[in-house]
Enzyme design. Sequence first.
Site, PDB file in Angstrom:
ATOM      1  N   GLU A 114      60.654  79.519  -2.093  1.00 12.27           N
ATOM      2  CA  GLU A 114      59.298  79.211  -2.578  1.00 12.27           C
ATOM      3  C   GLU A 114      58.239  79.551  -1.529  1.00 12.27           C
ATOM      4  O   GLU A 114      57.236  78.862  -1.377  1.00 12.27           O
ATOM      5  CB  GLU A 114      59.207  77.750  -3.033  1.00 12.27           C
ATOM      6  CG  GLU A 114      60.057  77.496  -4.268  1.00 12.27           C
ATOM      7  CD  GLU A 114      59.710  76.213  -4.990  1.00 12.27           C
ATOM      8  OE1 GLU A 114      58.543  75.778  -4.914  1.00 12.27           O
ATOM      9  OE2 GLU A 114      60.605  75.654  -5.643  1.00 12.27           O
TER      10      GLU A 114
ATOM     11  N   THR B 239      61.857  85.833  -8.541  1.00 16.37           N
ATOM     12  CA  THR B 239      62.247  86.620  -7.366  1.00 16.37           C
ATOM     13  C   THR B 239      63.137  87.806  -7.737  1.00 16.37           C
ATOM     14  O   THR B 239      64.025  87.695  -8.584  1.00 16.37           O
ATOM     15  CB  THR B 239      62.984  85.722  -6.362  1.00 16.37           C
ATOM     16  OG1 THR B 239      62.119  84.655  -5.973  1.00 16.37           O
ATOM     17  CG2 THR B 239      63.410  86.500  -5.135  1.00 16.37           C
TER      18      THR B 239
ATOM     19  N   PHE C 293      63.602  79.305 -13.334  1.00 12.43           N
ATOM     20  CA  PHE C 293      62.385  80.062 -13.018  1.00 12.43           C
ATOM     21  C   PHE C 293      62.794  81.426 -12.491  1.00 12.43           C
ATOM     22  O   PHE C 293      63.294  81.543 -11.372  1.00 12.43           O
ATOM     23  CB  PHE C 293      61.602  79.269 -11.974  1.00 12.43           C
ATOM     24  CG  PHE C 293      60.238  79.798 -11.616  1.00 12.43           C
ATOM     25  CD1 PHE C 293      59.153  79.587 -12.448  1.00 12.43           C
ATOM     26  CD2 PHE C 293      60.034  80.441 -10.404  1.00 12.43           C
ATOM     27  CE1 PHE C 293      57.890  80.019 -12.079  1.00 12.43           C
ATOM     28  CE2 PHE C 293      58.775  80.878 -10.035  1.00 12.43           C
ATOM     29  CZ  PHE C 293      57.696  80.672 -10.872  1.00 12.43           C
TER      30      PHE C 293
ATOM     31  N   HIS D   9      74.738  63.779  18.167  1.00 12.02           N
ATOM     32  CA  HIS D   9      76.135  63.531  17.802  1.00 12.02           C
ATOM     33  C   HIS D   9      77.122  64.271  18.703  1.00 12.02           C
ATOM     34  O   HIS D   9      78.325  63.979  18.658  1.00 12.02           O
ATOM     35  CB  HIS D   9      76.378  63.943  16.346  1.00 12.02           C
ATOM     36  CG  HIS D   9      75.907  62.938  15.334  1.00 12.02           C
ATOM     37  ND1 HIS D   9      74.573  62.729  15.056  1.00 12.02           N
ATOM     38  CD2 HIS D   9      76.595  62.089  14.531  1.00 12.02           C
ATOM     39  CE1 HIS D   9      74.458  61.799  14.116  1.00 12.02           C
ATOM     40  NE2 HIS D   9      75.670  61.392  13.779  1.00 12.02           N
ATOM     41  N   GLY D  10      76.640  65.240  19.465  1.00 11.35           N
ATOM     42  CA  GLY D  10      77.537  65.987  20.347  1.00 11.35           C
ATOM     43  C   GLY D  10      78.591  66.754  19.554  1.00 11.35           C
ATOM     44  O   GLY D  10      78.302  67.333  18.508  1.00 11.35           O
TER      45      GLY D  10
ATOM     46  N   SER E 267      58.115  80.484   5.756  1.00 12.36           N
ATOM     47  CA  SER E 267      57.133  79.942   6.695  1.00 12.36           C
ATOM     48  C   SER E 267      56.083  80.988   7.054  1.00 12.36           C
ATOM     49  O   SER E 267      54.895  80.670   7.215  1.00 12.36           O
ATOM     50  CB  SER E 267      57.837  79.460   7.972  1.00 12.36           C
ATOM     51  OG  SER E 267      58.628  78.323   7.717  1.00 12.36           O
TER      52      SER E 267
END
Length: 387
Positions: free
Chosen positions: A364, A126, A123, A339-340, A367
């Site tokens: 896509e 952009t 596609f 997990h540190g 936010s």
Amino acid sequence: MGCVDAEDFRQVKDAVRQLIRESVLPREEQIEEEDRIPDDLRAQAAEMGLFGYALPEDYGGLGVTMSEDVELAMEFGYTTPAFRSLFGTNNGISGQVIAKFGNEEQKKKYLPRLSAGELIGSFALTEAEAGSDPSALRTSARRDGDEWVINGSKRYITNAPIADLFVVFARTDPEQKGGRGISSFVVETTTPGVTVGPRDKKMGQAGAWTSEVYFDDVRVPAEALIGEEGRGYSKALTVLSRGRLHIAALCVGMAQRVLDESVAYAATAKQGGAPIGRFQLVQAMLADMHAELLAGRSMVRDVAARYDSGEDTSVGPSSAKLFCTEMVGRAVDKAVQVHGGMGYLRTTPVERFYRDARLFRLYEGTSEVQRVIVGGALLREAGMPRA
């Protein structure tokens, strides 16, 4: 209504889960290190029909509904995003343009081979100065007799290095502004003048290849035009909306994976002779991850049902992408924290998912773009005029 009955779809979903858990998960480090999907995994995906599950049944696909699509996406999201990316553009933003807006000749020529995995579609929308606002694209297409001549470049194009065809968006009427005057074309990658740049070096999602694509006096026949001239931008928005909901579901799958990894680690890793899962603040992080995961899963399923009914094919998908991509970002951050020091090592899955997840909030539609779409739509519904 979908083309697959409930029992058949359950078997498809179970087969996908088995493939992901038994074949792909053990190879995640190999995919990361080699930055490619092994050929045998691609062959398995093609044999299962994963290159065309969302394409019409009449052209070799399964024709799944959006509700079924997100169920599969949640399974795909449980492993490295690169695996789904291999066939994602065929089912999604590339294949859907041809399936929804192409003429019968275009559908017969491309969709069966896309569905079979014989072709990879890409596609090409952009551009360097047209990302979050693709209506600002500068790639042009001018009519020259029975041909169109395309000039311009595209950026961050998923699967471009392995693509067999591009769905290209170009401005055909330079007098029009914004989304007007943009048309879409199917351009085979072997066409003279098409050049694919080197693979991008990315923060995460190794194995999912992107690159720039250049079109220098690329001549395509008049029949390469997809749908009506000048209406390409609306086509892009239509397929991007479906893609956004699919991405939201992928994020739910990834959030489930990092939660599972975190719970397993917290139950066994010890500090002071006791599992760290006994610490209440560790439990709190797991609880927050779980609560947001349930919210995201319910949201995706609800929005998909309203997409299928036609009730909401735009605002809901944008809200779902906004929430779920932000949600998985919080989930992977907490997973590393649980997990540190181990969570900061490259050999730990949550470290890899931490890097992989960051892209979901960008592609896509960022936010911020989703917030503008949702907020603007709500205000227009309340009677506020457009600017």
